[in-house]
Scaffold this motif. Sequence first.
Motif, PDB file in Angstrom:
ATOM      1  N   VAL A   1       0.814  -1.209   0.000  1.00  0.00           N
ATOM      2  CA  VAL A   1       0.000   0.000   0.000  1.00  0.00           C
ATOM      3  C   VAL A   1       0.856   1.272   0.000  1.00  0.00           C
ATOM      4  CG1 VAL A   1      -0.202   0.013   2.533  1.00  0.00           C
ATOM      5  CG2 VAL A   1      -1.936   1.170   1.138  1.00  0.00           C
ATOM      6  N   VAL A   2       2.049   1.214   0.610  1.00  0.00           N
ATOM      7  CA  VAL A   2       2.948   2.388   0.651  1.00  0.00           C
ATOM      8  C   VAL A   2       3.373   2.792  -0.756  1.00  0.00           C
ATOM      9  CG1 VAL A   2       5.262   3.149   1.342  1.00  0.00           C
ATOM     10  CG2 VAL A   2       3.770   2.030   3.006  1.00  0.00           C
ATOM     11  N   ALA A   3       3.450   1.851  -1.676  1.00  0.00           N
ATOM     12  CA  ALA A   3       3.881   2.153  -3.043  1.00  0.00           C
ATOM     13  C   ALA A   3       2.900   3.065  -3.769  1.00  0.00           C
ATOM     14  CB  ALA A   3       4.076   0.862  -3.823  1.00  0.00           C
ATOM     15  N   ALA A   4       1.696   3.218  -3.224  1.00  0.00           N
ATOM     16  CA  ALA A   4       0.676   4.042  -3.885  1.00  0.00           C
ATOM     17  C   ALA A   4       0.756   5.508  -3.485  1.00  0.00           C
ATOM     18  CB  ALA A   4      -0.713   3.495  -3.558  1.00  0.00           C
ATOM     19  N   VAL A   5       1.636   5.867  -2.535  1.00  0.00           N
ATOM     20  CA  VAL A   5       1.737   7.260  -2.077  1.00  0.00           C
ATOM     21  C   VAL A   5       3.131   7.805  -2.387  1.00  0.00           C
ATOM     22  CG1 VAL A   5       0.015   6.909  -0.277  1.00  0.00           C
ATOM     23  CG2 VAL A   5       2.447   6.570   0.245  1.00  0.00           C
ATOM     24  N   ASP A   6       3.280   9.140  -2.265  1.00  0.00           N
ATOM     25  CA  ASP A   6       4.557   9.785  -2.581  1.00  0.00           C
ATOM     26  C   ASP A   6       5.534   9.744  -1.416  1.00  0.00           C
ATOM     27  OD1 ASP A   6       3.727  10.435  -5.139  1.00  0.00           O
ATOM     28  OD2 ASP A   6       2.877  12.351  -4.513  1.00  0.00           O
ATOM     29  N   GLU A   7       5.027   9.778  -0.182  1.00  0.00           N
ATOM     30  CA  GLU A   7       5.882   9.773   1.004  1.00  0.00           C
ATOM     31  C   GLU A   7       5.060   9.302   2.203  1.00  0.00           C
ATOM     32  OE1 GLU A   7       5.379  14.461   2.259  1.00  0.00           O
ATOM     33  OE2 GLU A   7       7.114  13.883   1.032  1.00  0.00           O
ATOM     34  N   VAL A   8       5.751   8.918   3.263  1.00  0.00           N
ATOM     35  CA  VAL A   8       5.070   8.447   4.467  1.00  0.00           C
ATOM     36  C   VAL A   8       5.767   9.024   5.696  1.00  0.00           C
ATOM     37  CG1 VAL A   8       4.293   6.299   3.404  1.00  0.00           C
ATOM     38  CG2 VAL A   8       6.496   6.360   4.593  1.00  0.00           C
ATOM     39  N   THR A   9       5.155   8.847   6.861  1.00  0.00           N
ATOM     40  CA  THR A   9       5.770   9.163   8.143  1.00  0.00           C
ATOM     41  C   THR A   9       6.049   7.861   8.876  1.00  0.00           C
ATOM     42  OG1 THR A   9       3.683   9.288   9.352  1.00  0.00           O
ATOM     43  CG2 THR A   9       4.458  11.313   8.238  1.00  0.00           C
ATOM     44  N   ALA A  10       6.797   7.956   9.958  1.00  0.00           N
ATOM     45  CA  ALA A  10       7.082   6.754  10.749  1.00  0.00           C
ATOM     46  C   ALA A  10       5.797   6.160  11.313  1.00  0.00           C
ATOM     47  CB  ALA A  10       8.056   7.100  11.868  1.00  0.00           C
ATOM     48  N   ASP A  11       4.834   7.007  11.658  1.00  0.00           N
ATOM     49  CA  ASP A  11       3.563   6.500  12.204  1.00  0.00           C
ATOM     50  C   ASP A  11       2.788   5.684  11.170  1.00  0.00           C
ATOM     51  OD1 ASP A  11       4.038   7.582  14.672  1.00  0.00           O
ATOM     52  OD2 ASP A  11       2.836   9.390  14.339  1.00  0.00           O
ATOM     53  N   ASP A  12       2.986   5.992   9.885  1.00  0.00           N
ATOM     54  CA  ASP A  12       2.291   5.236   8.840  1.00  0.00           C
ATOM     55  C   ASP A  12       2.752   3.780   8.784  1.00  0.00           C
ATOM     56  OD1 ASP A  12       0.816   7.452   8.011  1.00  0.00           O
ATOM     57  OD2 ASP A  12       2.399   8.105   6.638  1.00  0.00           O
ATOM     58  N   LEU A  13       3.895   3.496   9.397  1.00  0.00           N
ATOM     59  CA  LEU A  13       4.457   2.137   9.373  1.00  0.00           C
ATOM     60  C   LEU A  13       4.180   1.389  10.667  1.00  0.00           C
ATOM     61  CD1 LEU A  13       7.964   3.080   7.900  1.00  0.00           C
ATOM     62  CD2 LEU A  13       5.862   2.524   6.643  1.00  0.00           C
ATOM     63  N   ALA A  14       3.353   1.957  11.524  1.00  0.00           N
ATOM     64  CA  ALA A  14       3.156   1.413  12.873  1.00  0.00           C
ATOM     65  C   ALA A  14       2.650  -0.022  12.873  1.00  0.00           C
ATOM     66  CB  ALA A  14       2.210   2.312  13.658  1.00  0.00           C
ATOM     67  N   ASP A  15       1.845  -0.403  11.896  1.00  0.00           N
ATOM     68  CA  ASP A  15       1.254  -1.748  11.887  1.00  0.00           C
ATOM     69  C   ASP A  15       2.082  -2.768  11.108  1.00  0.00           C
ATOM     70  OD1 ASP A  15      -0.887  -0.792  13.374  1.00  0.00           O
ATOM     71  OD2 ASP A  15      -2.033  -0.256  11.577  1.00  0.00           O
ATOM     72  N   ASP A  16       3.181  -2.320  10.486  1.00  0.00           N
ATOM     73  CA  ASP A  16       4.022  -3.221   9.683  1.00  0.00           C
ATOM     74  C   ASP A  16       5.217  -3.707  10.497  1.00  0.00           C
ATOM     75  OD1 ASP A  16       3.077  -3.179   6.709  1.00  0.00           O
ATOM     76  OD2 ASP A  16       2.996  -1.074   7.330  1.00  0.00           O
ATOM     77  N   ILE A  17       5.715  -4.871  10.151  1.00  0.00           N
ATOM     78  CA  ILE A  17       7.010  -5.310  10.691  1.00  0.00           C
ATOM     79  C   ILE A  17       8.104  -4.550   9.950  1.00  0.00           C
ATOM     80  CG2 ILE A  17       8.629  -7.241  10.821  1.00  0.00           C
ATOM     81  CD1 ILE A  17       6.254  -9.101  11.173  1.00  0.00           C
ATOM     82  N   VAL A  18       8.937  -3.849  10.702  1.00  0.00           N
ATOM     83  CA  VAL A  18      10.033  -3.082  10.107  1.00  0.00           C
ATOM     84  C   VAL A  18      11.356  -3.710  10.563  1.00  0.00           C
ATOM     85  CG1 VAL A  18      11.172  -0.841   9.934  1.00  0.00           C
ATOM     86  CG2 VAL A  18       8.667  -0.963  10.040  1.00  0.00           C
ATOM     87  N   LEU A  19      12.108  -4.188   9.614  1.00  0.00           N
ATOM     88  CA  LEU A  19      13.383  -4.863   9.893  1.00  0.00           C
ATOM     89  C   LEU A  19      14.438  -3.860  10.356  1.00  0.00           C
ATOM     90  CD1 LEU A  19      13.241  -7.038   6.675  1.00  0.00           C
ATOM     91  CD2 LEU A  19      12.746  -7.822   9.004  1.00  0.00           C
ATOM     92  N   HIS A  20      15.263  -4.292  11.306  1.00  0.00           N
ATOM     93  CA  HIS A  20      16.297  -3.420  11.868  1.00  0.00           C
ATOM     94  C   HIS A  20      17.623  -4.168  11.853  1.00  0.00           C
ATOM     95  CE1 HIS A  20      17.805  -0.879  15.501  1.00  0.00           C
ATOM     96  NE2 HIS A  20      18.111  -0.302  14.355  1.00  0.00           N
TER      97      HIS A  20
ATOM     98  N   GLN B   1       6.554  -2.650  13.928  1.00  0.00           N
ATOM     99  CA  GLN B   1       6.647  -3.796  14.824  1.00  0.00           C
ATOM    100  C   GLN B   1       7.996  -4.489  14.625  1.00  0.00           C
ATOM    101  OE1 GLN B   1       4.136  -4.401  17.009  1.00  0.00           O
ATOM    102  NE2 GLN B   1       3.196  -2.538  16.151  1.00  0.00           N
ATOM    103  N   PRO B   2       8.676  -4.871  15.713  1.00  0.00           N
ATOM    104  CA  PRO B   2       9.991  -5.517  15.549  1.00  0.00           C
ATOM    105  C   PRO B   2       9.861  -6.926  14.986  1.00  0.00           C
ATOM    106  CG  PRO B   2       9.328  -5.546  17.859  1.00  0.00           C
ATOM    107  CD  PRO B   2       8.296  -4.728  17.132  1.00  0.00           C
ATOM    108  N   ALA B   3      10.833  -7.310  14.194  1.00  0.00           N
ATOM    109  CA  ALA B   3      10.880  -8.679  13.667  1.00  0.00           C
ATOM    110  C   ALA B   3      11.337  -9.628  14.755  1.00  0.00           C
ATOM    111  CB  ALA B   3      11.822  -8.741  12.474  1.00  0.00           C
ATOM    112  N   PHE B   4      11.101 -10.906  14.539  1.00  0.00           N
ATOM    113  CA  PHE B   4      11.510 -11.911  15.521  1.00  0.00           C
ATOM    114  C   PHE B   4      13.018 -11.897  15.722  1.00  0.00           C
ATOM    115  CE2 PHE B   4      12.857 -16.300  16.500  1.00  0.00           C
ATOM    116  CZ  PHE B   4      12.217 -16.460  17.719  1.00  0.00           C
ATOM    117  N   GLU B   5      13.759 -11.620  14.656  1.00  0.00           N
ATOM    118  CA  GLU B   5      15.224 -11.609  14.729  1.00  0.00           C
ATOM    119  C   GLU B   5      15.762 -10.496  13.845  1.00  0.00           C
ATOM    120  OE1 GLU B   5      18.979 -14.737  14.057  1.00  0.00           O
ATOM    121  OE2 GLU B   5      16.908 -15.354  13.696  1.00  0.00           O
TER     122      GLU B   5
END
Length: 267
Positions: free
Chosen positions: A89-108, A122-126
Amino acid sequence: MTGSDDVSPSFRLAYVPGVTPTKWVRIWNERLPDVPLTLVAVSTADALDLLRGGGADAGFVRLPVDGEDLSAIPLYTETTVVVVPKDHVVAAVDEVTADDLADDIVLHPLDDTLGWERPPGQPAFERPATTEDAVELVAAGVGLLVVPQSLARLHHRKDLTYRPVTDAPESRVALSWPQDATTDLVEDFIGIVRGRTVNSSRGRSQAPAAAPAQPKGKRPDAGGVPRKPTAGKSTGKASGKSPRAGSGGSKSGAKGGAKRGKPRRRS
């Protein structure tokens, strides 16, 4: 002679992933064709230790540079982006904020360069070992990844895209080198990176300029000091009186109104 005097000069330039030193290397080869430049690829985590250990003369690194033994010139700040699958869904917009990613797993990944206080989503398992590994996981649909734009380009895949994250931390790139090893070649490279011309007075010392030619008609006296020009042309013997200013060296008002002719130059 033997020893270090026989070693031809060379320059070793380190660079971290995402930095493209091609432009500066090209200028170096044009200006110093007799001094080979060797590129040394290094991870972000190991770059400063490489410089401290003498593995490179200078390097493009990511700030911050800790300690006082290394000098650093900040060069530019990168845009931070989120890498997502093309059908996300992010690919459909021009830019996002960190809050827009709140429900996704974000790899670190362990080699993260953004220095988050708290990563978004959301943190990944590893945690993935590297950014490259994290990109592969994004392609597999495991999660998203927030990185400097240059790293998104470096690990580009046809099935992935990225969008700017407007409120995320940013990564800054700098040129760094050991303070106690600021050689002429390091100064040369600093000049190139800062956009100095080849004739700049800064950086490596240039050959002394030729002395300016002596203007015609001004022969220097003994000691090299040019003579001061006189107020008018010489009329031979000195009269003992200086000509009046604005009279052009002649005197008017003689008896009978007679005008004085132009004095003849004595041979």
